[in-house]
Write a protein that holds these residues in place. Structure first.
Motif, PDB file in Angstrom:
ATOM      1  N   LEU A  47       0.861  -1.176   0.000  1.00 45.78           N
ATOM      2  CA  LEU A  47       0.000   0.000   0.000  1.00 45.78           C
ATOM      3  C   LEU A  47       0.898   1.227   0.000  1.00 45.78           C
ATOM      4  O   LEU A  47       1.863   1.297   0.767  1.00 45.78           O
ATOM      5  CB  LEU A  47      -0.888   0.023   1.243  1.00 45.78           C
ATOM      6  N   TRP A  49       2.197   4.308   1.285  1.00 46.54           N
ATOM      7  CA  TRP A  49       2.112   5.045   2.544  1.00 46.54           C
ATOM      8  C   TRP A  49       3.530   5.154   3.104  1.00 46.54           C
ATOM      9  O   TRP A  49       4.233   4.139   3.191  1.00 46.54           O
ATOM     10  CB  TRP A  49       1.222   4.326   3.552  1.00 46.54           C
ATOM     11  N   LEU A 129      -2.604   0.668  -4.419  1.00 48.94           N
ATOM     12  CA  LEU A 129      -2.343  -0.636  -3.829  1.00 48.94           C
ATOM     13  C   LEU A 129      -1.742  -1.484  -4.944  1.00 48.94           C
ATOM     14  O   LEU A 129      -2.354  -1.647  -6.008  1.00 48.94           O
ATOM     15  CB  LEU A 129      -3.642  -1.253  -3.306  1.00 48.94           C
ATOM     16  N   TRP A 203      -9.063  -1.504   1.688  1.00 49.66           N
ATOM     17  CA  TRP A 203      -7.919  -1.801   2.546  1.00 49.66           C
ATOM     18  C   TRP A 203      -8.127  -1.187   3.926  1.00 49.66           C
ATOM     19  O   TRP A 203      -8.913  -0.253   4.104  1.00 49.66           O
ATOM     20  CB  TRP A 203      -6.612  -1.302   1.928  1.00 49.66           C
ATOM     21  N   TYR A 216      -3.312  -4.965   9.423  1.00 46.28           N
ATOM     22  CA  TYR A 216      -3.736  -4.457   8.119  1.00 46.28           C
ATOM     23  C   TYR A 216      -4.217  -5.598   7.246  1.00 46.28           C
ATOM     24  O   TYR A 216      -3.843  -6.757   7.430  1.00 46.28           O
ATOM     25  CB  TYR A 216      -2.621  -3.672   7.420  1.00 46.28           C
ATOM     26  N   PHE A 218      -5.176  -6.073   2.929  1.00 40.70           N
ATOM     27  CA  PHE A 218      -5.162  -5.466   1.610  1.00 40.70           C
ATOM     28  C   PHE A 218      -5.781  -6.433   0.603  1.00 40.70           C
ATOM     29  O   PHE A 218      -5.272  -7.548   0.423  1.00 40.70           O
ATOM     30  CB  PHE A 218      -3.730  -5.146   1.167  1.00 40.70           C
TER      31      PHE A 218
END
Length: 319
Positions: A47, A49, A129, A203, A216, A218
């Motif tokens: 992802l 970030w 993603l 997500w 997390y 995804f």
């Protein structure tokens, strides 16, 4: 010499840097010990970030530069592996993020009732993603289309590459600890669980940069990726069953249906973290060549790949 540049390392940093250089007209070869599918990059949940990466100011700029590239690549998700997917990052206050956050289109502070699971605060947005196995194949094809070549080769030092190219780029990730050598490198173990997706389309992440356990999930094509861990100094590559069970349990507190999802597999990778942050630095080589170090991207190699590649390319191109 056979090449202008040899890039040592075939993960996302190495391949993205190689693409950037080859598309500027340089003769570039990538030397990689492993096939791309066997690199740490292939394990990444991926992802976009800026997570576990320093220095903060440069990382934000690199991340935003990369975000703009991924926004374009998301127009062809089947080919590039990049999709723009909505989701929630819990335990985050937008105003407390770095200045980069103000430049992310659509990123917003959520009302408490919009944050799932046992969390009362978070931000939401549509972010890239990346399906890394697909993306790594696409990167290699783009590199080869620009005239580049890839060679499977185990490197024990940079002298051999320096004899065949005027510039060597060190994108060896965690292996830079021995090859550079750089004692500031600190591998951070990440473990994932892959399960059948029970219908989750967004997500979710709650990942404190200082925590060893993160939460997390995804949604990737054909699977839901569950995470995770961030265990500094732990170099075990075998999945730990107790850790896997804890990952599933944490994710199920946010989406209960995950508890019953069939497990497809487990993945472990070592994030190439570095005390002092990313190293992008040129040093002279014997005989007049140049070695450009480009490693230490921690948990955000995918997030900053294109921006960092530009910074490394500037050092390669210097007279």
């Amino acid at each position: 010499m056979d090449n202008d540049v040899i890039v040592v390392g075939g993960g996302v940093i190495g391949l993205t840097t190689a693409v950037t250089l080859a598309e500027r007209g340089l003769r570039v070869e990538v030397w990689s010990r492993d096939e791309a599918a066997a690199t740490t990059s292939a394990v990444a949940g991926a992802l976009w970030w800026p997570y576990r990466i320093e220095p903060e100011a440069e990382a934000g700029r690199w991340a935003l530069d990369s975000l703009r590239v991924y926004a374009e690549l998301a127009a062809e998700p089947e080919a590039t592996g990049v999709r723009a997917v909505p989701g929630v990052h819990a335990d985050v206050v937008l105003a407390e993020l770095g200045s980069w956050a103000r430049e992310v289109p659509g990123l917003r502070q959520l009302a408490p009732e919009e944050v799932p699971g046992p969390y009362g605060v978070g931000v939401g947005g549509r972010l890239p993603l990346i399906d890394m196995p697909v993306h790594l194949v696409w990167l290699r094809r783009r590199f080869e289309a620009a005239g580049g070549t890839v060679e499977r080769r185990t490197v024990t030092g940079f002298g051999e590459a320096a004899a065949r190219a005027r510039v060597v780029v060190d994108c060896t990730g965690a292996a830079a600890r021995e090859l550079a050598p750089d004692p500031a490198m600190r591998p951070v173990r990440g473990q994932l669980v892959l399960v059948e997706n029970p219908g989750i389309e967004e997500w979710f992440a709650s990942a404190d940069a200082g925590a060893t356990g993160t939460t997390y999930f995804f949604p990737q094509p054909g699977r839901l990726v569950l995470g995770g861990t961030a265990e500094e100094g732990d170099e075990r590559l075998a999945p730990d069953p107790a850790t896997a069970a804890a990952i599933v349990a944490r994710c199920a507190r946010v989406r209960p249906e995950i508890a019953e999802a069939r497990i497809l597999g487990h993945r472990v990778g070592l994030r190439p973290s570095r005390v002092g942050g990313v190293r992008i630095e040129a040093v002279p080589l014997p005989g007049g060549g140049r070695l450009v170090h480009h490693y230490g991207h921690g948990g955000a190699g995918v997030t900053v790949a294109w921006g960092c590649a530009e910074s490394a390319a500037r050092l390669v191109m210097e007279d």
